[in-house]
Design an enzyme around this catalytic site. Structure first.
Site, mmCIF file in Angstrom:
data_model
loop_
_atom_site.group_PDB
_atom_site.id
_atom_site.type_symbol
_atom_site.label_atom_id
_atom_site.label_comp_id
_atom_site.label_asym_id
_atom_site.label_seq_id
_atom_site.Cartn_x
_atom_site.Cartn_y
_atom_site.Cartn_z
ATOM 1 N N ASN A 63 0.842 -1.203 0.000
ATOM 2 C CA ASN A 63 0.000 0.000 0.000
ATOM 3 C C ASN A 63 0.879 1.256 0.000
ATOM 4 O OD1 ASN A 63 -1.618 2.186 0.723
ATOM 5 N ND2 ASN A 63 -3.058 0.869 1.809
ATOM 6 N N ASP A 93 -1.042 -2.752 10.304
ATOM 7 C CA ASP A 93 -2.357 -3.339 10.089
ATOM 8 C C ASP A 93 -3.386 -2.402 10.706
ATOM 9 O OD1 ASP A 93 -3.781 -5.407 8.842
ATOM 10 O OD2 ASP A 93 -4.307 -6.233 10.791
ATOM 11 N N PHE A 141 -6.967 7.205 0.663
ATOM 12 C CA PHE A 141 -7.293 5.884 0.130
ATOM 13 C C PHE A 141 -8.353 5.220 1.017
ATOM 14 C CE2 PHE A 141 -5.136 3.037 3.181
ATOM 15 C CZ PHE A 141 -4.406 3.970 3.898
ATOM 16 N N TYR A 169 -11.137 3.942 3.180
ATOM 17 C CA TYR A 169 -12.336 4.524 3.788
ATOM 18 C C TYR A 169 -12.209 6.033 4.004
ATOM 19 C CZ TYR A 169 -13.480 -0.380 4.856
ATOM 20 O OH TYR A 169 -13.764 -1.720 4.768
ATOM 21 N N ASP A 170 -11.123 6.648 3.573
ATOM 22 C CA ASP A 170 -10.910 8.085 3.823
ATOM 23 C C ASP A 170 -12.095 8.971 3.409
ATOM 24 O OD1 ASP A 170 -8.512 7.868 5.111
ATOM 25 O OD2 ASP A 170 -7.274 8.426 3.388
ATOM 26 N N LYS A 228 -3.899 15.051 7.604
ATOM 27 C CA LYS A 228 -4.377 13.735 8.069
ATOM 28 C C LYS A 228 -3.403 13.168 9.099
ATOM 29 C CE LYS A 228 -5.369 8.985 6.650
ATOM 30 N NZ LYS A 228 -5.362 7.948 5.614
HETATM 31 P P1 IMP Z 1 -5.011 -3.040 6.038
HETATM 32 O O1 IMP Z 1 -4.251 -2.441 7.168
HETATM 33 O O2 IMP Z 1 -4.298 -2.843 4.730
HETATM 34 O O3 IMP Z 1 -5.422 -4.474 6.283
HETATM 35 O O4 IMP Z 1 -6.319 -2.157 5.907
HETATM 36 C C1 IMP Z 1 -7.627 -2.640 6.026
HETATM 37 C C2 IMP Z 1 -8.564 -1.794 5.185
HETATM 38 O O5 IMP Z 1 -8.693 -0.523 5.778
HETATM 39 C C3 IMP Z 1 -8.113 -1.589 3.744
HETATM 40 O O6 IMP Z 1 -9.229 -1.686 2.896
HETATM 41 C C4 IMP Z 1 -7.549 -0.183 3.739
HETATM 42 O O7 IMP Z 1 -7.783 0.444 2.502
HETATM 43 C C5 IMP Z 1 -8.352 0.479 4.847
HETATM 44 N N1 IMP Z 1 -7.523 1.469 5.535
HETATM 45 C C6 IMP Z 1 -6.394 1.247 6.266
HETATM 46 N N2 IMP Z 1 -5.899 2.414 6.714
HETATM 47 C C7 IMP Z 1 -6.730 3.382 6.251
HETATM 48 C C8 IMP Z 1 -6.712 4.801 6.361
HETATM 49 O O8 IMP Z 1 -5.828 5.429 6.951
HETATM 50 N N3 IMP Z 1 -7.720 5.444 5.737
HETATM 51 C C9 IMP Z 1 -8.719 4.800 5.056
HETATM 52 N N4 IMP Z 1 -8.765 3.483 4.908
HETATM 53 C C10 IMP Z 1 -7.772 2.776 5.510
#
Ligand code: IMP
Length: 187
Positions: free
Chosen positions: A8, A60, A135, A137-138, A158
């Protein structure tokens, strides 16, 4: 070299603002299904420890919506891929209590040892998606005491208040105190 293991690029860009010497290693690793983000991070740190040369961090994160009993929480990645922001907004139709919390757990592997650092950001689920920055859920998350979604903020804005910003600043001061010279951190 000090690196984050992630695919990411947004997470990397946010963290690099706080730790400029951070590099990114785009590599998949198993994310177990568990009740807590901390368990996912523990498993991944142990899995990666003998596969990665040197020090590394992993991130995570999850979105915990109060009225949905903390859903999607540890299922955030799967739910984003399948339902997306529109799906979350559908689930929230007619729901008065829109409180939600973003949580990041950063796992640090340094000198053969593992550590975890947590950051939380409380806020609300917006009525509609707004903004194009960031990105995931922002566009549907409005942090407490703000009118803008994360997607309507710059990365710096942010970072100042976000779950990830808080967690990575803890990592940065941990290095300053216990492993000076590991990273070049911004004040
Ligand atoms: P992971 O940490 O990549 O497993 O994130 C889980 C989900 O939450 C993914 O769909 C990410 O896009 C979303 N996500 C993680 N961090 C953020 C953030 O800072 N803003 C918005 N969505 C997030």
């Amino acid at each position: 070299m000090f690196k984050i293991i992630t695919h990411n690029v947004h997470k990397y860009q946010e963290m690099k603002k706080i730790i400029p010497s951070l590099e990114m290693l785009n590599m998949e690793y198993p994310e177990i299904q568990a009740d807590r983000l901390e368990e996912v991070v523990d498993f991944a740190l142990n899995y990666l420890a003998d596969k990665i040369d040197g020090n590394f961090i992993i991130d995570d994160s999850g979105l915990f919506i109060h009225a949905l009993n903390d859903f999607p929480g540890v299922y955030s990645a799967y739910v984003f891929r399948t339902l997306g922001n529109e799906g979350i907004l559908k689930l929230m139709e007619g729901v008065g209590d829109r409180r939600a919390t973003f949580k990041t757990v950063i796992g640090v592997h340094i000198a053969g040892e593992n550590f975890k650092f947590v950051g939380l950001c409380h806020g609300y689920i917006a009525e509609k998606p707004r903004g194009t920055n960031g990105f995931g859920y922002d566009p549907i998350f409005v942090p407490e005491a703000y009118d803008k979604t994360f997607a309507e903020m710059s990365t710096d804005e942010k970072n100042r208040i976000s779950h990830r910003g808080k967690a990575i600043r803890k990592v940065s001061s941990f290095f300053d105190r216990f492993a000076p010279g590991t990273v070049d951190a911004e004040p």
